[in-house]
Design an enzyme around this catalytic site. Structure first.
Site, PDB file in Angstrom:
ATOM      1  N   ASP A  81      38.058  30.362  34.928  1.00  0.00           N
ATOM      2  CA  ASP A  81      38.932  30.686  36.059  1.00  0.00           C
ATOM      3  C   ASP A  81      38.134  30.558  37.368  1.00  0.00           C
ATOM      4  O   ASP A  81      37.009  31.071  37.456  1.00  0.00           O
ATOM      5  CB  ASP A  81      39.415  32.137  35.854  1.00  0.00           C
ATOM      6  CG  ASP A  81      40.493  32.551  36.832  1.00  0.00           C
ATOM      7  OD1 ASP A  81      41.253  31.680  37.298  1.00  0.00           O
ATOM      8  OD2 ASP A  81      40.593  33.777  37.113  1.00  0.00           O
ATOM      9  N   HIS A 179      45.544  37.801  45.004  1.00  0.00           N
ATOM     10  CA  HIS A 179      44.779  38.472  43.944  1.00  0.00           C
ATOM     11  C   HIS A 179      44.727  39.979  44.202  1.00  0.00           C
ATOM     12  O   HIS A 179      44.775  40.405  45.350  1.00  0.00           O
ATOM     13  CB  HIS A 179      43.341  37.949  43.900  1.00  0.00           C
ATOM     14  CG  HIS A 179      43.221  36.561  43.337  1.00  0.00           C
ATOM     15  ND1 HIS A 179      42.422  35.613  43.909  1.00  0.00           N
ATOM     16  CD2 HIS A 179      43.780  35.984  42.254  1.00  0.00           C
ATOM     17  CE1 HIS A 179      42.494  34.494  43.190  1.00  0.00           C
ATOM     18  NE2 HIS A 179      43.325  34.693  42.188  1.00  0.00           N
ATOM     19  N   GLY A 180      44.591  40.756  43.158  1.00  0.00           N
ATOM     20  CA  GLY A 180      44.382  42.202  43.299  1.00  0.00           C
ATOM     21  C   GLY A 180      45.685  42.976  43.382  1.00  0.00           C
ATOM     22  O   GLY A 180      46.746  42.459  43.034  1.00  0.00           O
ATOM     23  N   HIS A 207      48.721  31.958  40.356  1.00  0.00           N
ATOM     24  CA  HIS A 207      47.641  32.955  40.391  1.00  0.00           C
ATOM     25  C   HIS A 207      48.166  34.227  41.042  1.00  0.00           C
ATOM     26  O   HIS A 207      49.216  34.215  41.704  1.00  0.00           O
ATOM     27  CB  HIS A 207      46.457  32.430  41.215  1.00  0.00           C
ATOM     28  CG  HIS A 207      45.617  31.437  40.470  1.00  0.00           C
ATOM     29  ND1 HIS A 207      44.317  31.679  40.124  1.00  0.00           N
ATOM     30  CD2 HIS A 207      45.914  30.209  39.987  1.00  0.00           C
ATOM     31  CE1 HIS A 207      43.842  30.637  39.465  1.00  0.00           C
ATOM     32  NE2 HIS A 207      44.791  29.728  39.370  1.00  0.00           N
ATOM     33  N   GLY A 208      47.424  35.324  40.877  1.00  0.00           N
ATOM     34  CA  GLY A 208      47.782  36.575  41.551  1.00  0.00           C
ATOM     35  C   GLY A 208      49.111  37.136  41.090  1.00  0.00           C
ATOM     36  O   GLY A 208      49.867  37.693  41.881  1.00  0.00           O
ATOM     37  N   ASP A 231      45.059  39.489  35.667  1.00  0.00           N
ATOM     38  CA  ASP A 231      43.802  40.211  35.500  1.00  0.00           C
ATOM     39  C   ASP A 231      44.000  41.689  35.880  1.00  0.00           C
ATOM     40  O   ASP A 231      43.802  42.601  35.062  1.00  0.00           O
ATOM     41  CB  ASP A 231      42.717  39.570  36.367  1.00  0.00           C
ATOM     42  CG  ASP A 231      41.363  40.228  36.207  1.00  0.00           C
ATOM     43  OD1 ASP A 231      41.197  41.042  35.279  1.00  0.00           O
ATOM     44  OD2 ASP A 231      40.451  39.944  37.003  1.00  0.00           O
TER      45      ASP A 231
END
Ligand code: TD3
Ligand code: ZN
Length: 283
Positions: A81, A179-180, A207-208, A231
């Protein structure tokens, strides 16, 4: 079984569903994701960030995922990644990863194309699939101007040029996720996604995706997203599991007691995502 990313992604592209790509950095996370994928009979992508490789070691991560994949009844890909350095990406290709991401999204378009092509030449010669990215991740704030927003999110014409000039296997695009952890619920630019998918006939990557609402995820999948990266939601599930044990019994010191509810929580999160993404039963 361990398979290439392209094998999993091409089926998802044809079938109109998305495969979960979950970040791993220890044994418990690997076991939880594989257990969820097996229960849901779903193909799955296990991905390692450069940070995860620094934390656990490339040899440990490869060994963990290879063992899990060999024992699993579902197809599993091992993916890098956000590869940003030439040495990490090449090491992954040489050490058993079946898919790598070259993240050149911080470069101007032509440099991103050149960097991606350099990796594709080597990766494809070794039977390894390649993901690239164009556009900048980051939420769509209400006070941002149309021009600023346009500059950040993936341009459909640039995406077309990128794919025509690289032959990348799957492409990550920026349509408003970050992200996050999000403060509110992120708003996605679905028109942009629709336009990009109509121009490109390849699998697209989101993503994200942790914290993105169920309706938005379903809509993104229906408009052509085929790989969804998660994630943060797994990190939260792990930590909530550990915290619940410590809060109930502060004197507990057995790591197995701390990690058992954490594993169960992560497995439930992954099962829910797999169902939402439409990959349940597709193995
Ligand atoms: O590439 N990743 C995973 C690594 C990002 C750090 O959290 C994603 O796109 C998933 O992002 P998230 O934070 O939404 O799970
Ligand atoms: Zn990402």
């Amino acid at each position: 079984m361990l398979v290439t990313g392209k094998e999993i992604m091409d089926k998802a592209h044809k079938g109109g569903y998305a495969v979960g790509a979950f970040n791993v950095n220890n044994m418990e996370i690997v076991q939880a994701i594989i257990a969820a994928a097996e229960e849901e009979k779903a193909p799955v992508i296990l991905q390692t960030s450069e940070g995860a490789i620094k934390y656990a070691g490339m040899d440990y991560l490869h060994a963990l995922v290879k063992l899990a994949a060999d024992k699993a009844s579902v197809p599993v890909a091992l993916h890098l990644d956000h590869g940003t350095t030439y040495s990490t990406i090449i090491s992954c290709i040489a050490n058993g990863w079946t898919s790598v991401m070259i993240d050149g999204s911080r470069f101007p378009l032509d440099e991103n194309i050149a960097a991606t092509n350099e990796i594709i030449k080597i990766a494809h010669a070794c039977g390894v699939s390649v993901e690239a990215e164009i556009g900048q991740l980051g939420g769509i704030e209400d006070n941002i101007s149309v021009d600023e927003r346009d500059a950040r999110l993936t341009s459909p014409s640039e995406a077309k040029k990128f794919v025509d000039e690289t032959g990348v296997d799957y492409l990550a695009i920026a349509i408003g996720t970050a992200h996050g952890k999000y403060k509110g619920e992120p708003k996605l630019d679905f028109e942009r996604l629709d336009e990009i998918k109509k121009l490109l006939n390849i699998p697209l990557v989101l993503h994200g995706a942790s914290g993105v609402g169920e309706d938005s995820i379903k809509k993104a999948v229906s408009l052509g997203i085929n790989k969804i990266n998660i994630d943060t939601d797994i990190r939260i599930a792990f930590t909530e599991g550990v915290r619940s044990v410590i809060e109930g019994k502060p004197e507990e010191f057995d790591p197995r007691k701390l990690c058992t509810p954490a594993k169960e929580n992560m497995k439930q999160v992954v099962k829910t995502k797999i169902q939402l993404f439409g990959s349940a039963g597709k193995a």
